[in-house]
Write a protein that holds these residues in place. Structure first.
Motif, PDB file in Angstrom:
ATOM      1  N   UNK A  42       0.832  -1.207   0.000  1.00 50.29           N
ATOM      2  CA  UNK A  42       0.000   0.000   0.000  1.00 50.29           C
ATOM      3  C   UNK A  42       0.862   1.252   0.000  1.00 50.29           C
ATOM      4  N   UNK A  43       1.924   1.232   0.766  1.00 42.14           N
ATOM      5  CA  UNK A  43       2.847   2.362   0.791  1.00 42.14           C
ATOM      6  C   UNK A  43       3.487   2.555  -0.583  1.00 42.14           C
ATOM      7  N   UNK A  44       3.883   1.451  -1.215  1.00 40.60           N
ATOM      8  CA  UNK A  44       4.517   1.535  -2.544  1.00 40.60           C
ATOM      9  C   UNK A  44       3.538   2.071  -3.586  1.00 40.60           C
ATOM     10  N   UNK A  45       2.300   1.603  -3.540  1.00 43.70           N
ATOM     11  CA  UNK A  45       1.298   2.029  -4.513  1.00 43.70           C
ATOM     12  C   UNK A  45       1.009   3.518  -4.374  1.00 43.70           C
ATOM     13  N   UNK A  46       0.817   3.991  -3.160  1.00 43.32           N
ATOM     14  CA  UNK A  46       0.472   5.401  -2.978  1.00 43.32           C
ATOM     15  C   UNK A  46       1.642   6.313  -3.349  1.00 43.32           C
ATOM     16  N   UNK A  47       2.858   5.871  -3.097  1.00 44.08           N
ATOM     17  CA  UNK A  47       4.018   6.654  -3.541  1.00 44.08           C
ATOM     18  C   UNK A  47       4.075   6.694  -5.062  1.00 44.08           C
ATOM     19  N   UNK A  48       3.777   5.571  -5.701  1.00 39.50           N
ATOM     20  CA  UNK A  48       3.761   5.516  -7.163  1.00 39.50           C
ATOM     21  C   UNK A  48       2.721   6.479  -7.716  1.00 39.50           C
ATOM     22  N   UNK A  49       1.520   6.458  -7.158  1.00 39.69           N
ATOM     23  CA  UNK A  49       0.433   7.307  -7.646  1.00 39.69           C
ATOM     24  C   UNK A  49       0.748   8.795  -7.476  1.00 39.69           C
ATOM     25  N   UNK A  50       1.523   9.136  -6.465  1.00 36.22           N
ATOM     26  CA  UNK A  50       1.840  10.539  -6.185  1.00 36.22           C
ATOM     27  C   UNK A  50       3.069  11.035  -6.943  1.00 36.22           C
ATOM     28  N   UNK A  51       3.796  10.119  -7.573  1.00 41.84           N
ATOM     29  CA  UNK A  51       5.038  10.507  -8.250  1.00 41.84           C
ATOM     30  C   UNK A  51       5.074  10.140  -9.725  1.00 41.84           C
ATOM     31  N   UNK A  52       3.948   9.674 -10.265  1.00 43.62           N
ATOM     32  CA  UNK A  52       3.855   9.332 -11.685  1.00 43.62           C
ATOM     33  C   UNK A  52       2.603   9.977 -12.266  1.00 43.62           C
ATOM     34  N   UNK A  53       2.603  10.136 -13.589  1.00 40.72           N
ATOM     35  CA  UNK A  53       1.456  10.758 -14.249  1.00 40.72           C
ATOM     36  C   UNK A  53       0.930   9.835 -15.356  1.00 40.72           C
ATOM     37  N   UNK A  54      -0.239  10.171 -15.864  1.00 40.20           N
ATOM     38  CA  UNK A  54      -0.872   9.367 -16.907  1.00 40.20           C
ATOM     39  C   UNK A  54      -0.490   9.907 -18.273  1.00 40.20           C
ATOM     40  N   UNK A  55       0.112   9.069 -19.096  1.00 38.80           N
ATOM     41  CA  UNK A  55       0.406   9.400 -20.492  1.00 38.80           C
ATOM     42  C   UNK A  55      -0.549   8.563 -21.338  1.00 38.80           C
ATOM     43  N   UNK A  56      -1.648   9.184 -21.795  1.00 35.22           N
ATOM     44  CA  UNK A  56      -2.748   8.455 -22.426  1.00 35.22           C
ATOM     45  C   UNK A  56      -2.805   8.717 -23.921  1.00 35.22           C
ATOM     46  N   UNK A  57      -2.891   7.630 -24.705  1.00 37.15           N
ATOM     47  CA  UNK A  57      -3.191   7.736 -26.127  1.00 37.15           C
ATOM     48  C   UNK A  57      -4.699   7.929 -26.244  1.00 37.15           C
ATOM     49  N   UNK A  58      -5.143   9.111 -26.614  1.00 35.01           N
ATOM     50  CA  UNK A  58      -6.572   9.417 -26.580  1.00 35.01           C
ATOM     51  C   UNK A  58      -7.351   8.693 -27.668  1.00 35.01           C
ATOM     52  N   UNK A  59      -6.675   8.089 -28.621  1.00 32.61           N
ATOM     53  CA  UNK A  59      -7.370   7.331 -29.668  1.00 32.61           C
ATOM     54  C   UNK A  59      -7.596   5.888 -29.235  1.00 32.61           C
ATOM     55  N   UNK A  60      -6.554   5.233 -28.740  1.00 29.31           N
ATOM     56  CA  UNK A  60      -6.664   3.829 -28.336  1.00 29.31           C
ATOM     57  C   UNK A  60      -7.024   3.669 -26.868  1.00 29.31           C
ATOM     58  N   UNK A  61      -6.889   4.750 -26.083  1.00 25.58           N
ATOM     59  CA  UNK A  61      -7.077   4.736 -24.628  1.00 25.58           C
ATOM     60  C   UNK A  61      -6.122   3.768 -23.942  1.00 25.58           C
ATOM     61  N   UNK A  62      -4.953   3.617 -24.516  1.00 22.14           N
ATOM     62  CA  UNK A  62      -3.860   2.857 -23.909  1.00 22.14           C
ATOM     63  C   UNK A  62      -2.995   3.846 -23.132  1.00 22.14           C
ATOM     64  N   UNK A  63      -2.574   3.472 -21.928  1.00 24.34           N
ATOM     65  CA  UNK A  63      -1.842   4.415 -21.084  1.00 24.34           C
ATOM     66  C   UNK A  63      -0.557   3.806 -20.552  1.00 24.34           C
ATOM     67  N   UNK A  64       0.425   4.652 -20.332  1.00 25.77           N
ATOM     68  CA  UNK A  64       1.610   4.329 -19.548  1.00 25.77           C
ATOM     69  C   UNK A  64       1.696   5.361 -18.428  1.00 25.77           C
ATOM     70  N   UNK A  65       2.648   5.155 -17.507  1.00 25.25           N
ATOM     71  CA  UNK A  65       2.673   5.987 -16.300  1.00 25.25           C
ATOM     72  C   UNK A  65       4.115   6.409 -15.989  1.00 25.25           C
ATOM     73  N   UNK A  66       4.635   7.395 -16.730  1.00 23.86           N
ATOM     74  CA  UNK A  66       6.016   7.849 -16.507  1.00 23.86           C
ATOM     75  C   UNK A  66       6.166   8.575 -15.173  1.00 23.86           C
ATOM     76  N   UNK A  67       7.402   8.624 -14.700  1.00 22.42           N
ATOM     77  CA  UNK A  67       7.703   9.353 -13.466  1.00 22.42           C
ATOM     78  C   UNK A  67       7.682  10.854 -13.743  1.00 22.42           C
ATOM     79  N   UNK A  68       7.080  11.603 -12.840  1.00 20.99           N
ATOM     80  CA  UNK A  68       7.050  13.060 -12.986  1.00 20.99           C
ATOM     81  C   UNK A  68       8.464  13.616 -13.036  1.00 20.99           C
ATOM     82  N   UNK A  69       9.375  13.023 -12.276  1.00 11.99           N
ATOM     83  CA  UNK A  69      10.759  13.498 -12.246  1.00 11.99           C
ATOM     84  C   UNK A  69      11.446  13.357 -13.596  1.00 11.99           C
ATOM     85  N   UNK A  70      10.940  12.471 -14.461  1.00 15.32           N
ATOM     86  CA  UNK A  70      11.546  12.256 -15.775  1.00 15.32           C
ATOM     87  C   UNK A  70      10.870  13.063 -16.872  1.00 15.32           C
ATOM     88  N   UNK A  71       9.875  13.877 -16.519  1.00 16.98           N
ATOM     89  CA  UNK A  71       9.125  14.621 -17.530  1.00 16.98           C
ATOM     90  C   UNK A  71      10.042  15.612 -18.239  1.00 16.98           C
TER      91      UNK A  71
END
Length: 316
Positions: A42-71
């Motif tokens: 649970x700690x790992x998941x919440x840290x992940x959710x707070x430090x990554x963002x949604x990169x969504x292909x709006x056509x296929x609705x396929x997503x990846x979740x890059x780190x905000x620090x790497x933006x």
């Protein structure tokens, strides 16, 4: 349906087997306590959710979740999965292995078709990611139906909250095409994924791994596994419940696998037959009005449909 290949495939990384496994099928680490492991997950998941963002292909609705620090884009960094409001982070409570889990997910689109129960077949595409960004599995095309109950537990809880899409008529090729399908992402603790097991051949997934899935629910086929005349999704006390948790006669066989749901010695299918007919049966959905069971379909003082009630012998 002709558009589907009439085969069931094992999905390489998200399928689990309810039956016994031998040493050639799976690598198994010594089990940890589920509750202790979940506290860490649970700690790992919440840290992940707070430090990554949604990169969504709006056509296929396929997503990846890059780190905000790497933006590396222009302007301010995007909001985290936790903080963004375009696709609000949702959660549900799931109890398995005597542990109450908080299962986080997001919906990119609900879909317009049918919602599956955990015991139905689905046609879907997906991407599986570890929290370090490693992609460990990817299904790009809709190639075959798969039973939802064969997937890791988190899928059984999330997918029924989405709906299928619309098949594109005239497309008889492979893969089939769909529009307006449901799509989202889920973030699973190890207890709702593989826990201490790792599929054979996987050199990317370790035991006790948390993982994220982006998915697209293309189509749903309702099934009747036990052949008792009631669809799996309807083997419940009230519409919309999960058949996984209903065993109304307490014989340790869930209703959707039980040909005699009330254990009265009479097949459920026979109890549903309209008296005086050969092959005319009552329909489950006709027994309810706005989700409330009609009096004529339950015993006096009871709350279950007659064919599910162990205290109510005989048919409808």
């Amino acid at each position: 349906m002709n558009r589907f290949l009439k085969v069931f495939s094992l999905i390489a990384f998200i399928t689990f087997f309810a039956s016994c496994k031998n040493d050639d099928d799976v690598k198994v680490a010594p089990p940890r306590d589920y509750g202790v492991q979940y506290a860490s997950d649970k700690d790992s998941i919440e840290k992940f959710l707070k430090n990554h963002y949604i990169d969504l292909n709006t056509e296929t609705l396929d997503a990846t979740f890059p780190a905000i620090a790497d933006y590396a884009g222009g302007g301010a960094a995007p909001a985290s999965i936790w903080d963004q409001t375009t696709y609000p982070l949702q959660n549900l409570k799931v109890t398995r292995n005597e542990v109450e889990y908080t299962l986080y997910y997001v919906s990119f689109r609900e879909g317009v078709g049918q919602s599956p129960s955990m015991a139905d077949n689905i046609n879907f595409t997906y991407r599986g990611l570890l929290f370090d960004g490693t992609q460990f599995d990817y299904r790009e095309n809709s190639v075959a139906e798969s039973p939802l109950y064969q997937l890791v537990p988190g899928w059984l809880d999330v997918l029924p909250r989405f709906k299928s899409g619309v098949y594109v008529e005239g497309n008889e090729g492979d893969p089939a095409k769909f529009t307006d399908f449901g799509a989202g992402a889920m973030f699973l603790p190890s207890g709702l994924a593989y826990f201490n097991s790792v599929p054979s051949g996987s050199n990317l997934v370790s035991a006790y791994a948390c993982m994220a899935f982006s998915f697209q629910l293309l189509d749903v086929t309702y099934t009747d596994i036990d052949g008792d005349g009631i669809l799996n999704k309807d083997e419940v006390a009230t519409p919309g419940g999960s058949p996984e948790f209903y065993d109304t006669d307490g014989d340790e066989i869930p209703n959707y696998l039980d040909t005699d749901d009330d254990n009265d010695g009479r097949l459920t299918k026979d109890e549903l037959r309209v008296q005086g007919t050969v092959n005319e049966y009552y329909k489950y959905e006709d027994m309810f009005t706005d989700g409330v069971l009609k009096d004529e379909f339950k015993c006096a003082g009871g709350s279950l449909p007659k064919f599910l009630d162990p205290n109510c012998k005989g048919g409808l």
